[in-house]
Motif scaffolding. Structure first.
Motif, PDB file in Angstrom:
ATOM      1  N   GLU A 213       6.053  17.636  15.763  1.00  0.00           N
ATOM      2  CA  GLU A 213       6.800  18.862  16.079  1.00  0.00           C
ATOM      3  C   GLU A 213       7.943  18.579  17.058  1.00  0.00           C
ATOM      4  N   SER A 214       8.831  19.565  17.208  1.00  0.00           N
ATOM      5  CA  SER A 214      10.034  19.367  18.026  1.00  0.00           C
ATOM      6  C   SER A 214       9.857  19.838  19.470  1.00  0.00           C
ATOM      7  N   SER A 215       8.735  20.449  19.826  1.00  0.00           N
ATOM      8  CA  SER A 215       8.496  20.829  21.227  1.00  0.00           C
ATOM      9  C   SER A 215       7.017  20.653  21.519  1.00  0.00           C
ATOM     10  N   TRP A 216       6.690  20.542  22.817  1.00  0.00           N
ATOM     11  CA  TRP A 216       5.285  20.374  23.209  1.00  0.00           C
ATOM     12  C   TRP A 216       4.469  21.616  22.859  1.00  0.00           C
ATOM     13  N   GLU A 217       5.093  22.790  22.959  1.00  0.00           N
ATOM     14  CA  GLU A 217       4.375  24.026  22.648  1.00  0.00           C
ATOM     15  C   GLU A 217       4.039  24.073  21.155  1.00  0.00           C
ATOM     16  N   LYS A 218       5.009  23.665  20.320  1.00  0.00           N
ATOM     17  CA  LYS A 218       4.742  23.645  18.870  1.00  0.00           C
ATOM     18  C   LYS A 218       3.707  22.568  18.538  1.00  0.00           C
ATOM     19  N   ALA A 219       3.729  21.462  19.290  1.00  0.00           N
ATOM     20  CA  ALA A 219       2.735  20.405  19.082  1.00  0.00           C
ATOM     21  C   ALA A 219       1.332  20.952  19.364  1.00  0.00           C
ATOM     22  N   GLU A 220       1.234  21.790  20.418  1.00  0.00           N
ATOM     23  CA  GLU A 220      -0.079  22.351  20.756  1.00  0.00           C
ATOM     24  C   GLU A 220      -0.574  23.282  19.646  1.00  0.00           C
ATOM     25  N   SER A 221       0.336  24.097  19.104  1.00  0.00           N
ATOM     26  CA  SER A 221      -0.032  24.946  17.961  1.00  0.00           C
ATOM     27  C   SER A 221      -0.480  24.102  16.772  1.00  0.00           C
ATOM     28  N   ALA A 222       0.237  23.014  16.533  1.00  0.00           N
ATOM     29  CA  ALA A 222      -0.111  22.135  15.403  1.00  0.00           C
ATOM     30  C   ALA A 222      -1.527  21.580  15.581  1.00  0.00           C
ATOM     31  N   MET A 223      -1.894  21.248  16.827  1.00  0.00           N
ATOM     32  CA  MET A 223      -3.253  20.747  17.092  1.00  0.00           C
ATOM     33  C   MET A 223      -4.300  21.768  16.701  1.00  0.00           C
ATOM     34  N   GLN A 224      -4.069  23.033  17.089  1.00  0.00           N
ATOM     35  CA  GLN A 224      -5.052  24.076  16.754  1.00  0.00           C
ATOM     36  C   GLN A 224      -5.189  24.225  15.246  1.00  0.00           C
ATOM     37  N   LYS A 225      -4.047  24.181  14.546  1.00  0.00           N
ATOM     38  CA  LYS A 225      -4.101  24.330  13.086  1.00  0.00           C
ATOM     39  C   LYS A 225      -4.902  23.193  12.455  1.00  0.00           C
ATOM     40  N   LEU A 226      -4.662  21.959  12.935  1.00  0.00           N
ATOM     41  CA  LEU A 226      -5.369  20.797  12.395  1.00  0.00           C
ATOM     42  C   LEU A 226      -6.867  20.878  12.689  1.00  0.00           C
ATOM     43  N   ALA A 227      -7.210  21.270  13.910  1.00  0.00           N
ATOM     44  CA  ALA A 227      -8.631  21.358  14.279  1.00  0.00           C
ATOM     45  C   ALA A 227      -9.336  22.412  13.434  1.00  0.00           C
ATOM     46  N   LEU A 228      -8.676  23.570  13.257  1.00  0.00           N
ATOM     47  CA  LEU A 228      -9.288  24.639  12.457  1.00  0.00           C
ATOM     48  C   LEU A 228      -9.471  24.197  11.012  1.00  0.00           C
ATOM     49  N   GLN A 229      -8.435  23.591  10.439  1.00  0.00           N
ATOM     50  CA  GLN A 229      -8.521  23.171   9.038  1.00  0.00           C
ATOM     51  C   GLN A 229      -9.642  22.161   8.840  1.00  0.00           C
ATOM     52  N   ASN A 230      -9.742  21.228   9.780  1.00  0.00           N
ATOM     53  CA  ASN A 230     -10.767  20.188   9.700  1.00  0.00           C
ATOM     54  C   ASN A 230     -12.179  20.790   9.852  1.00  0.00           C
ATOM     55  N   ALA A 231     -12.314  21.746  10.780  1.00  0.00           N
ATOM     56  CA  ALA A 231     -13.620  22.395  10.961  1.00  0.00           C
ATOM     57  C   ALA A 231     -13.995  23.193   9.718  1.00  0.00           C
ATOM     58  N   LEU A 232     -13.010  23.857   9.110  1.00  0.00           N
ATOM     59  CA  LEU A 232     -13.267  24.601   7.872  1.00  0.00           C
ATOM     60  C   LEU A 232     -13.666  23.639   6.747  1.00  0.00           C
ATOM     61  N   ASP A 233     -12.974  22.495   6.663  1.00  0.00           N
ATOM     62  CA  ASP A 233     -13.304  21.503   5.626  1.00  0.00           C
ATOM     63  C   ASP A 233     -14.741  21.027   5.782  1.00  0.00           C
ATOM     64  N   LYS A 234     -15.124  20.758   7.040  1.00  0.00           N
ATOM     65  CA  LYS A 234     -16.495  20.281   7.271  1.00  0.00           C
ATOM     66  C   LYS A 234     -17.526  21.360   6.905  1.00  0.00           C
ATOM     67  N   ALA A 235     -17.138  22.634   7.105  1.00  0.00           N
ATOM     68  CA  ALA A 235     -18.036  23.735   6.747  1.00  0.00           C
ATOM     69  C   ALA A 235     -17.937  24.078   5.259  1.00  0.00           C
ATOM     70  N   LYS A 236     -17.043  23.363   4.559  1.00  0.00           N
ATOM     71  CA  LYS A 236     -16.792  23.596   3.126  1.00  0.00           C
ATOM     72  C   LYS A 236     -16.404  25.050   2.862  1.00  0.00           C
ATOM     73  N   GLN A 237     -15.492  25.549   3.700  1.00  0.00           N
ATOM     74  CA  GLN A 237     -15.032  26.932   3.565  1.00  0.00           C
ATOM     75  C   GLN A 237     -13.506  26.989   3.658  1.00  0.00           C
ATOM     76  N   ALA A 238     -12.947  28.023   3.058  1.00  0.00           N
ATOM     77  CA  ALA A 238     -11.510  28.270   3.203  1.00  0.00           C
ATOM     78  C   ALA A 238     -11.293  29.256   4.340  1.00  0.00           C
TER      79      ALA A 238
END
Lengths: 339, 339
Positions: B50-75
């Motif tokens: 990302e182009s800013s630290w704040e956007k990088a932090e948002s990107a982290m949350q999105k990645l963590a959520l997606q990964n947790a959903l994948d592990k739970a086998k849910q959308a």
């Protein structure tokens, strides 16, 4: 699907929590507006005896909570939980107001949707069987908001025609698991809606699509028509945002004649130089805990849909070119337990 | 008093929610620390593209959520609600991460207690019968926190010996009403405790009294001894704050041998120049969703008491001479539904 869920976003409470007490505190300008008779306490210099605007905002929350507890004939120690939030960085108005209460606390950030968010969570907590008493609370202060979001007051910045005026006010509701009402019967929890509006001086346009989304969902989830409610009240879209919501529904063939907005109601558009109306967490909090709930107690309305609208931006996100995410939570309030 | 309530502050869930998925994302420094094997994703330049630290932090949350959903086998569309928060002004890391998810959202502000606060509210929502699936999530980023709370990175400010290092990390938990565990069995909701500490570079000392208050309350509310738990883990008191909590209990004649702290665990105190350890919402979120929950799944611990600690200050409150309000929420997690 549980029995308490209607559709994807709406909760129907099995034992609707009862509003046992409600109170508000506002500043001088709000006390000069059309709703002046509905406010419990009007401060004449907006300092509430404190040495900073931030401390003044905390003082407002403390006064509103104490007054709401007094009306409910309860002490703070009765409360199982407090749910509260505000607009200040790190929500210090709430934290410092709640510091001395000795009550378990959940801090919230929902921008100007906070009053509806706190009512929703407090109601879920009570209906879920986790306690008997809860408080829901929110505040904003024109002077703390101006210097944090815009420019120092001394700068005297010119406001744009689409701008809204941050309300100096706080509102608190004390909810009980049992009581004589009015009752919180349903809540429709909002999704974030962002249609790409980037003008931080036009929050009404940024939040209107979220309000339309949550209202439409509420009607389809519950099977209720807009006319089911005596009053549907958003807060705080202002005149421009309210017009956009009316337009959206008009395109669906729906004429929302019973729609009003806390930001439109709280000031005199002609005489108070507020451009598009009021905003801030304290706007819908003060209008709900005065004009709306007093009106329900006086028999003016039996069923209200209270829709808190929030713009989840920050000065940093705006400076980085981001658009404004909007959210809206709708809370159905009725004098009858059955809705 | 309802049956789900133990004492004044503790909730005992009738149907303990199950942790269906959990995941985290961290930065380079965290990936070089002693818990490196427990992280799902380690970014090498902390920008996450990302182009800013704040956007990088948002990107982290999105990645963590997606990964947790994948592990739970849910959308994401399965989720009834998301509960999330962060340290940034107006919690923009969370709002912008959740903007595209299309899921009803409750925004929280609990400073570094946010992961515990979000787990508590999500569990209350599921146990209360308001849905089947929920996500709880929090993040922090060293670079977005430094420039917001302290000085620009380029300034190269000297850190005091009592300072903690804000973790670049995010953690997400997907909770289900039914499942194979681990289970959230209890939550003790914290009151604000403020013992007058004013040094914003000594958060551990400011938060330790709140941790002691909530832990003591949890033990008396549940009738459990500290030894009931295989591990009691605060987050994030750091070495100094952890020592204060041990001292408090020592004065009560209690030797908390099973206490550890997420801020102590995440970095190598000798080799990573972090002074008193890690801090930030992302610290306890990343340690919980990696080291702790992986350890439970691997059989290392059966019962954990996870205690998120938050310092509810802002730079403005510090500049105005205020002390630091602390809060701590404790969440009991067990491989057995019965606790």
């Amino acid at each position: 699907m549980t029995t308490k869920k209607l559709g994807k976003q709406t909760v129907a409470f099995a034992s609707p929590p009862s509003i046992a007490g409600h109170a508000n505190v506002v500043g001088k300008k709000e006390g000069e507006g059309p709703l002046r008779a509905s406010f419990d306490l009007i401060n004449q210099d907006d300092t509430f005896g404190e040495s900073s605007w931030e401390k003044a905002e905390s003082a407002m929350q403390k006064l509103a909570l104490q007054n709401a507890l007094d009306k409910a004939k309860q002490a703070a120690s009765t409360l199982d939980f407090i749910f509260a939030g505000d607009l200040l960085n790190q929500c210090i108005a709430s934290s410092f107001a709640i510091r001395g209460q000795g009550v378990p606390f959940f801090g919230l950030y929902g921008a100007c949707s906070t009053m509806a968010e706190s009512l929703t969570l407090a109601s879920m907590m009570l209906d879920g069987g986790f306690g008997e008493w809860a408080a829901a609370m929110a505040s904003s202060h024109f002077c703390s908001a101006e210097r944090q979001y815009r420019t120092p007051l001394e700068y005297g910045g010119q406001r744009t025609p689409t701008a809204q005026w941050t309300v100096t006010g706080a509102g608190a509701v004390v909810l009980a698991r049992e009581g004589d009402g009015p009752y919180i019967t349903h809540a429709t929890v909002g999704k974030i809606v962002d249609k790409g509006i980037k003008d931080a001086n036009n929050m009404g346009a940024a939040m209107a699509p979220a309000a339309y989304d949550t209202l439409s969902t509420h009607f389809s989830d519950t099977g209720r028509k807009p006319s089911y409610y005596d009053l549907i009240v958003t807060g705080d879209l202002g005149t421009l945002g309210k017009g956009i919501v009316l337009d959206f529904f008009h395109k669906d063939g729906v004429d929302l004649q019973n729609l009003d907005d806390c930001g439109v109601l709280i000031y005199d558009a002609q005489g108070q130089d507020v451009h598009c109306g009021g905003s801030g967490c304290g706007c819908s909090a003060a209008v709900l805990t005065g004009f709306l709930l007093n009106g329900m107690r006086e028999g003016r309305w039996k069923k209200i849909l209270f829709c808190g609208t929030g713009a989840l931006l920050s000065p940093t996100s705006t400076m980085q070119g981001e658009s404004i995410p909007g959210i809206c939570h709708a809370v159905a309030i009725s004098t009858q337990k059955g809705g």
